[in-house]
Motif scaffolding. Structure first.
Motif, PDB file in Angstrom:
ATOM      1  N   SER A  79     -24.416   7.604  13.760  1.00 14.29           N
ATOM      2  CA  SER A  79     -24.764   6.280  13.961  1.00 14.29           C
ATOM      3  C   SER A  79     -26.396   6.284  14.262  1.00 14.29           C
ATOM      4  CB  SER A  79     -23.972   5.870  15.565  1.00 14.29           C
ATOM      5  OG  SER A  79     -22.578   6.179  15.204  1.00 14.29           O
ATOM      6  N   VAL A 119     -29.090   3.978  12.369  1.00 15.48           N
ATOM      7  CA  VAL A 119     -30.028   2.941  13.028  1.00 15.48           C
ATOM      8  C   VAL A 119     -31.403   3.646  12.520  1.00 15.48           C
ATOM      9  CG1 VAL A 119     -30.872   2.122  15.342  1.00 15.48           C
ATOM     10  CG2 VAL A 119     -28.332   2.574  14.880  1.00 15.48           C
ATOM     11  N   ILE A 123     -10.930  -6.737  25.513  1.00 16.55           N
ATOM     12  CA  ILE A 123     -11.631  -6.147  26.690  1.00 16.55           C
ATOM     13  C   ILE A 123     -10.853  -6.126  27.978  1.00 16.55           C
ATOM     14  CG2 ILE A 123     -13.483  -6.540  28.185  1.00 16.55           C
ATOM     15  CD1 ILE A 123     -14.823  -7.905  25.755  1.00 16.55           C
ATOM     16  N   VAL A 137     -15.646   7.611  25.959  1.00 13.61           N
ATOM     17  CA  VAL A 137     -16.876   7.363  25.046  1.00 13.61           C
ATOM     18  C   VAL A 137     -16.417   6.089  24.682  1.00 13.61           C
ATOM     19  CG1 VAL A 137     -17.342   7.880  22.506  1.00 13.61           C
ATOM     20  CG2 VAL A 137     -17.116   9.532  24.546  1.00 13.61           C
ATOM     21  N   MET A 176     -14.847   3.533  25.908  1.00 20.18           N
ATOM     22  CA  MET A 176     -14.606   2.598  26.975  1.00 20.18           C
ATOM     23  C   MET A 176     -16.454   2.377  27.169  1.00 20.18           C
ATOM     24  SD  MET A 176     -12.764   0.717  28.826  1.00 20.18           S
ATOM     25  CE  MET A 176     -13.405  -0.561  29.689  1.00 20.18           C
ATOM     26  N   ILE A 227     -18.362  -1.236  26.740  1.00 22.55           N
ATOM     27  CA  ILE A 227     -19.082  -2.079  27.989  1.00 22.55           C
ATOM     28  C   ILE A 227     -20.614  -2.158  27.517  1.00 22.55           C
ATOM     29  CG2 ILE A 227     -19.961  -1.589  30.035  1.00 22.55           C
ATOM     30  CD1 ILE A 227     -17.280  -0.154  30.969  1.00 22.55           C
ATOM     31  N   LYS A 272     -20.832  -4.742  24.964  1.00 21.22           N
ATOM     32  CA  LYS A 272     -20.644  -6.181  25.372  1.00 21.22           C
ATOM     33  C   LYS A 272     -21.809  -6.593  26.102  1.00 21.22           C
ATOM     34  CE  LYS A 272     -18.314  -9.619  26.924  1.00 21.22           C
ATOM     35  NZ  LYS A 272     -18.021 -10.860  25.657  1.00 21.22           N
ATOM     36  N   TYR A 273     -22.710  -5.688  27.023  1.00 25.21           N
ATOM     37  CA  TYR A 273     -23.602  -6.405  27.657  1.00 25.21           C
ATOM     38  C   TYR A 273     -25.162  -5.862  27.282  1.00 25.21           C
ATOM     39  CZ  TYR A 273     -19.764  -7.672  30.636  1.00 25.21           C
ATOM     40  OH  TYR A 273     -18.768  -8.193  31.194  1.00 25.21           O
ATOM     41  N   ASN A 276     -31.425  -2.784  18.655  1.00 25.24           N
ATOM     42  CA  ASN A 276     -31.209  -1.384  18.040  1.00 25.24           C
ATOM     43  C   ASN A 276     -29.975  -0.711  18.737  1.00 25.24           C
ATOM     44  OD1 ASN A 276     -33.012  -1.162  16.094  1.00 25.24           O
ATOM     45  ND2 ASN A 276     -34.616  -0.909  17.681  1.00 25.24           N
ATOM     46  N   PHE A 302     -26.906  -2.230  17.622  1.00 32.05           N
ATOM     47  CA  PHE A 302     -26.426  -1.856  16.377  1.00 32.05           C
ATOM     48  C   PHE A 302     -25.904  -0.443  16.456  1.00 32.05           C
ATOM     49  CE2 PHE A 302     -27.933  -0.334  12.197  1.00 32.05           C
ATOM     50  CZ  PHE A 302     -26.627  -0.658  11.381  1.00 32.05           C
ATOM     51  N   PHE A 303     -26.429   0.396  17.357  1.00 33.17           N
ATOM     52  CA  PHE A 303     -26.083   1.772  17.428  1.00 33.17           C
ATOM     53  C   PHE A 303     -24.555   2.011  18.067  1.00 33.17           C
ATOM     54  CE2 PHE A 303     -25.969   5.254  20.589  1.00 33.17           C
ATOM     55  CZ  PHE A 303     -25.705   6.361  19.595  1.00 33.17           C
ATOM     56  N   LEU A 362     -21.865   0.626  15.961  1.00 25.95           N
ATOM     57  CA  LEU A 362     -21.294   1.791  14.996  1.00 25.95           C
ATOM     58  C   LEU A 362     -20.405   2.758  15.636  1.00 25.95           C
ATOM     59  CD1 LEU A 362     -24.814   2.353  13.027  1.00 25.95           C
ATOM     60  CD2 LEU A 362     -22.549   1.931  12.169  1.00 25.95           C
ATOM     61  N   VAL A 363     -20.916   3.196  17.081  1.00 19.44           N
ATOM     62  CA  VAL A 363     -20.120   4.120  17.602  1.00 19.44           C
ATOM     63  C   VAL A 363     -18.822   3.675  17.931  1.00 19.44           C
ATOM     64  CG1 VAL A 363     -19.711   5.492  19.700  1.00 19.44           C
ATOM     65  CG2 VAL A 363     -22.183   5.339  18.690  1.00 19.44           C
ATOM     66  N   GLN A 365     -16.226   3.095  14.702  1.00 18.10           N
ATOM     67  CA  GLN A 365     -15.888   4.201  13.987  1.00 18.10           C
ATOM     68  C   GLN A 365     -14.263   4.346  13.671  1.00 18.10           C
ATOM     69  OE1 GLN A 365     -17.875   6.241  12.095  1.00 18.10           O
ATOM     70  NE2 GLN A 365     -19.862   5.379  12.700  1.00 18.10           N
ATOM     71  N   ILE A 386     -12.830   6.888  12.704  1.00 17.42           N
ATOM     72  CA  ILE A 386     -12.631   8.346  13.231  1.00 17.42           C
ATOM     73  C   ILE A 386     -12.099   8.319  14.595  1.00 17.42           C
ATOM     74  CG2 ILE A 386     -14.765   9.277  13.362  1.00 17.42           C
ATOM     75  CD1 ILE A 386     -12.439  11.351  11.854  1.00 17.42           C
ATOM     76  N   LEU A 387     -12.816   7.688  15.510  1.00 13.19           N
ATOM     77  CA  LEU A 387     -12.649   7.457  16.851  1.00 13.19           C
ATOM     78  C   LEU A 387     -11.274   6.847  17.036  1.00 13.19           C
ATOM     79  CD1 LEU A 387     -14.511   7.921  19.155  1.00 13.19           C
ATOM     80  CD2 LEU A 387     -15.092   5.516  19.522  1.00 13.19           C
TER      81      LEU A 387
END
Lengths: 216, 169
Positions: free
Chosen positions: A199, A203, B89, B123, B125, B129, B132-133, B138, B141-142, B145-146, B149, B151-152
């Motif tokens: 990720s 970015v 949520i 990870v 949760m 969070i 959301k906030y 950036n 966006f990051f 993506l996490v 995923q 796979i998660l």
């Protein structure tokens, strides 16, 4: 104020979440302590039979089945009888190099036996010959048990009274090899690290792309 | 009926009191103890929360909007999505807390699968969070993506299944 607006309130949500998390941790820790005491008290109530090791159990079982005898404390004395052991043909499949090695060690030892098969219960002691068989059998059983545990089979401990203690403690619920379970954690950590790195790389790539476009 | 923020807070506090008797009788040696039931409740919350959002997202892609939200206006769709997201949520937060509670009550039975499950849940949760906030583009966006995923999600489902199978025996 509806629930959607409540969720939008960042501070309130975080405060409620933190309070609930920490109170959960605190209360659960307190109850975990009291639970430990309960388990300790219950463990003390377990019969003494459950404290024998699997190898001890199999040695005991071997003599019960093949000799019709019950193991007795060696310090209690007894008359040695040389004709109580199995024939050479009976013990041949179980002998290996470990017997020879352990025979040398246990040449002078003797284990007292109490026969319960005949009309008159007799007390006898094991000869060197019997002792070597016992050591060989115990070695074989010990190795067999290790192999079966490694293969995920739990056949020996399933019939073992000592297994009830293991199950009671709750430390051996998994029939899988601990080394394999260890692998699960490492795979998880590796996967999460990969996700984060992937990720972050995406970015970085996007930012760089935008920066190049801006320059052009 | 109009609720203020303080009344919501009171409702949450009263709901928390429900867990006091549950804690008192937790892990009392019975097979179906409260501590185990809390774990099942956590799985139920997670299933409901994630299935709702995933099925809505899938439906949004596959089914025409007119069928899904009625009138077909984007505003209607956004409000429906917002409601489902809030449901996701809230239920996931409750599920996470219940899972945490279940884990601490049955800390003795901790194994590598449970530990892996805790790592994956934390990870997910935390990323949720932050998503959301977070205010930065950036960061958002990051974290998006996490959090999203595939796979998660697969890992979470697999670990939950493994956890249930291993603890069932």
């Amino acid at each position: 104020m509806n629930i959607n607006k409540l969720i939008q309130n960042k501070k309130l949500f975080l405060v409620i979440f933190s309070v609930l998390t920490f109170s959960t941790i605190g209360l659960s820790t307190a109850y975990a302590d009291s639970d430990d005491n309960q388990m300790q008290a219950l463990q003390n109530q377990l019969p003494v039979q459950n404290t024998i090791s699997p190898v001890q159990y199999h040695i005991h079982n071997h003599f019960r089945l093949h000799h019709g005898a019950i193991l007795q404390n060696p310090s209690s004395g007894g008359t040695p009888l040389n004709n109580q052991g199995p024939t050479q043909s009976q013990i041949k499949p179980q002998t290996n190099s470990a017997i020879i090695a352990q025979n040398a060690v246990s040449n002078r030892n003797s284990i007292n036996l109490q026969s319960n098969t005949g009309p008159n219960a007799t007390t006898s002691s094991m000869t060197t010959y019997d002792n070597s068989v016992l050591s060989g059998v115990s070695t074989n059983i010990a190795h067999a048990e290790t192999e079966s545990e490694a293969n995920g089979e739990n056949g020996i401990t399933a019939n073992n009274p000592a297994s009830s203690e293991v199950a009671y403690n709750g430390n051996n619920q998994n029939t899988m090899n601990p080394a394999k379970l260890d692998l699960v954690l490492w795979i998880t950590i590796f996967a999460i690290t990969s996700i984060i790195v992937h990720s972050a790389w995406k970015v970085y790539k996007t930012r760089r792309k935008f920066a190049v476009k801006k320059t052009v | 009926m109009h609720y203020t923020s303080s009344s919501y807070f009171k409702i949450v506090m009263i709901a928390a009191l429900v867990f006091v008797p549950a804690m008192a009788f937790a892990d009392n040696g019975k097979a179906s103890s409260t501590a185990v039931n809390i774990g099942w409740a956590s799985i139920g919350c997670g299933l409901a929360a994630n299935l709702a959002l995933t099925s809505f997202k899938l439906a949004r892609k596959m089914i025409p909007m007119k069928v899904l939200v009625g009138s077909g206006s984007s505003q209607n769709l956004a409000s429906t999505y917002s409601k489902i997201l809030n449901f996701h949520i809230i239920l996931n937060s409750i599920g996470f807390l219940l899972g945490l509670f279940h884990g601490y009550l049955l800390l003795r039975g901790l194994d590598y699968i449970s530990l892996s499950l805790v790592v994956v849940m934390t990870v997910s949760m935390l990323s949720g969070i932050i998503l959301k906030y977070a205010s930065g583009n950036n960061t958002k966006f990051f974290v998006r993506l996490v959090h999203s995923q595939f796979i998660l999600g697969v890992m979470l489902v697999t670990l939950v299944l493994l956890h249930v199978i291993t603890k069932w025996h």
